[in-house]
Design a protein around this motif. Sequence first.
Motif, short mmCIF file in Angstrom:
data_model
loop_
_atom_site.label_atom_id
_atom_site.label_comp_id
_atom_site.label_asym_id
_atom_site.label_seq_id
_atom_site.Cartn_x
_atom_site.Cartn_y
_atom_site.Cartn_z
N GLY A 18 -8.80 -10.29 13.44
CA GLY A 18 -7.49 -10.16 14.10
C GLY A 18 -6.33 -10.20 13.12
N LYS A 19 -6.40 -11.12 12.15
CA LYS A 19 -5.31 -11.24 11.17
C LYS A 19 -5.20 -9.99 10.30
N ARG A 20 -6.34 -9.51 9.82
CA ARG A 20 -6.31 -8.34 8.95
C ARG A 20 -5.93 -7.08 9.71
N THR A 21 -6.30 -6.99 10.98
CA THR A 21 -5.91 -5.83 11.78
C THR A 21 -4.39 -5.78 11.95
N THR A 22 -3.80 -6.94 12.26
CA THR A 22 -2.35 -7.01 12.37
C THR A 22 -1.68 -6.68 11.05
N SER A 23 -2.23 -7.26 9.96
CA SER A 23 -1.69 -6.99 8.63
C SER A 23 -1.81 -5.52 8.27
N SER A 24 -2.88 -4.88 8.71
CA SER A 24 -3.08 -3.46 8.42
C SER A 24 -1.97 -2.61 9.03
N VAL A 25 -1.63 -2.88 10.28
CA VAL A 25 -0.60 -2.10 10.96
C VAL A 25 0.76 -2.30 10.29
N VAL A 26 1.09 -3.57 10.01
CA VAL A 26 2.39 -3.86 9.39
C VAL A 26 2.48 -3.23 8.00
N THR A 27 1.42 -3.38 7.21
CA THR A 27 1.42 -2.83 5.85
C THR A 27 1.49 -1.31 5.88
N SER A 28 0.75 -0.69 6.79
CA SER A 28 0.76 0.77 6.89
C SER A 28 2.16 1.28 7.23
N ILE A 29 2.81 0.66 8.20
CA ILE A 29 4.15 1.11 8.59
C ILE A 29 5.13 0.95 7.43
N PHE A 30 5.01 -0.17 6.70
CA PHE A 30 5.89 -0.37 5.53
C PHE A 30 5.70 0.74 4.51
N PHE A 31 4.45 1.04 4.16
CA PHE A 31 4.20 2.06 3.15
C PHE A 31 4.51 3.47 3.68
N ILE A 32 4.36 3.70 4.98
CA ILE A 32 4.75 4.99 5.55
C ILE A 32 6.26 5.21 5.37
N ILE A 33 7.04 4.18 5.67
CA ILE A 33 8.50 4.29 5.48
C ILE A 33 8.83 4.50 4.01
N LEU A 34 8.12 3.79 3.14
CA LEU A 34 8.37 3.93 1.70
C LEU A 34 8.03 5.34 1.21
N VAL A 35 6.88 5.86 1.63
CA VAL A 35 6.49 7.22 1.27
C VAL A 35 7.49 8.23 1.83
N ASP A 36 7.94 7.98 3.05
CA ASP A 36 8.93 8.86 3.67
C ASP A 36 10.22 8.90 2.85
N LEU A 37 10.65 7.74 2.39
CA LEU A 37 11.86 7.68 1.57
C LEU A 37 11.68 8.45 0.27
N VAL A 38 10.55 8.28 -0.38
CA VAL A 38 10.30 8.95 -1.66
C VAL A 38 10.32 10.46 -1.50
N PHE A 39 9.59 10.97 -0.49
CA PHE A 39 9.51 12.42 -0.33
C PHE A 39 10.81 13.00 0.23
N THR A 40 11.53 12.24 1.03
CA THR A 40 12.84 12.71 1.48
C THR A 40 13.77 12.90 0.29
N ALA A 41 13.75 11.94 -0.64
CA ALA A 41 14.58 12.04 -1.84
C ALA A 41 14.13 13.23 -2.71
N LEU A 42 12.81 13.42 -2.84
CA LEU A 42 12.31 14.52 -3.67
C LEU A 42 12.73 15.87 -3.10
N PHE A 43 12.58 16.04 -1.80
CA PHE A 43 12.95 17.32 -1.18
C PHE A 43 14.48 17.49 -1.13
N TYR A 44 15.20 16.38 -1.08
CA TYR A 44 16.65 16.48 -1.04
C TYR A 44 17.20 17.02 -2.37
N PHE A 45 16.65 16.53 -3.48
CA PHE A 45 17.13 16.95 -4.79
C PHE A 45 16.43 18.19 -5.31
N ALA A 46 15.35 18.61 -4.63
CA ALA A 46 14.61 19.79 -5.10
C ALA A 46 15.37 21.07 -4.83
#
Length: 263
Positions: A235-263
């Motif tokens: 249960g703990k790791r499943t909850t941690s998985s969702v929270v961690t995934s959403i954090f890294f999804i937002i981070l990846v989104d920020l990185v690629f948004t910046a890349l495409f913005y300046f490209a």
Amino acid sequence: MTAILGLTGRITLNALYAVSSVCVMIVDTLRWTFIAPLRGKGLRVRSTVEHFVEFGVNSLPIVLLISFLIGAIMAMQSSYQLARFGATRYIADLVGVAALRELAPLMTAILITGRSGSAITAEIGTMKVSEEIDALEVMGLNPTKFLVVPKFLAMLLAVPCVTILAMFAMILGGYFLSTSVIHIEPGLYIEETAGALVSKDMVTGLVKSVFFALTICWVGVYRGFQVEGGAEGVGKRTTSSVVTSIFFIILVDLVFTALFYFA
């Protein structure tokens, strides 16, 4: 000072251990996915198809419904400001570009994380605490090939496919709201949408969706192999998985948004 340095050292060592473990897992997954089959080690195609149905096809109803509603909400909210300038026709531009570049890939990834990413962690975690993974190794079956590779391939195919449908659902939601409530001419809305969108918008969304899929899969698998201590640990790791995934999804989104913005 000793306590501060000790805490800093533990955090650093734990972070380095996590990074190295993830890198090893990624390399092992890629090797069993692309290299091992060429050497006759085989690929679990049937399991991959089953996971694709679970991650992609079975996720469609909730993803399309929420995407449709978000498209309608965007159209309604933007109409408040655009109506002040007599520019309600540009609602179509806003909804279309936002759907393809940002909201459809992001919402699809978050929904699949909650639905399927957590399931990956729970499945692998349950197998670990019940010693089924140890049994696989005793039987000479590699856990990465048997458990991870089918999920990896299925997620890599499912997320972009669902994202494309979510893009159209979001635009459709904006279309129905704009034509029925704001009373924009249907032909005008379609014309504005077609004029506003370019191929770069679609490419941006699809590239993001591919990396979102990698994030969801590898975080779910990594958290699953971390499970310890029985059902509570799952249960703990499943909850941690969702929270961690959403954090890294937002981070990846920020990185690629910046890349495409300046490209």
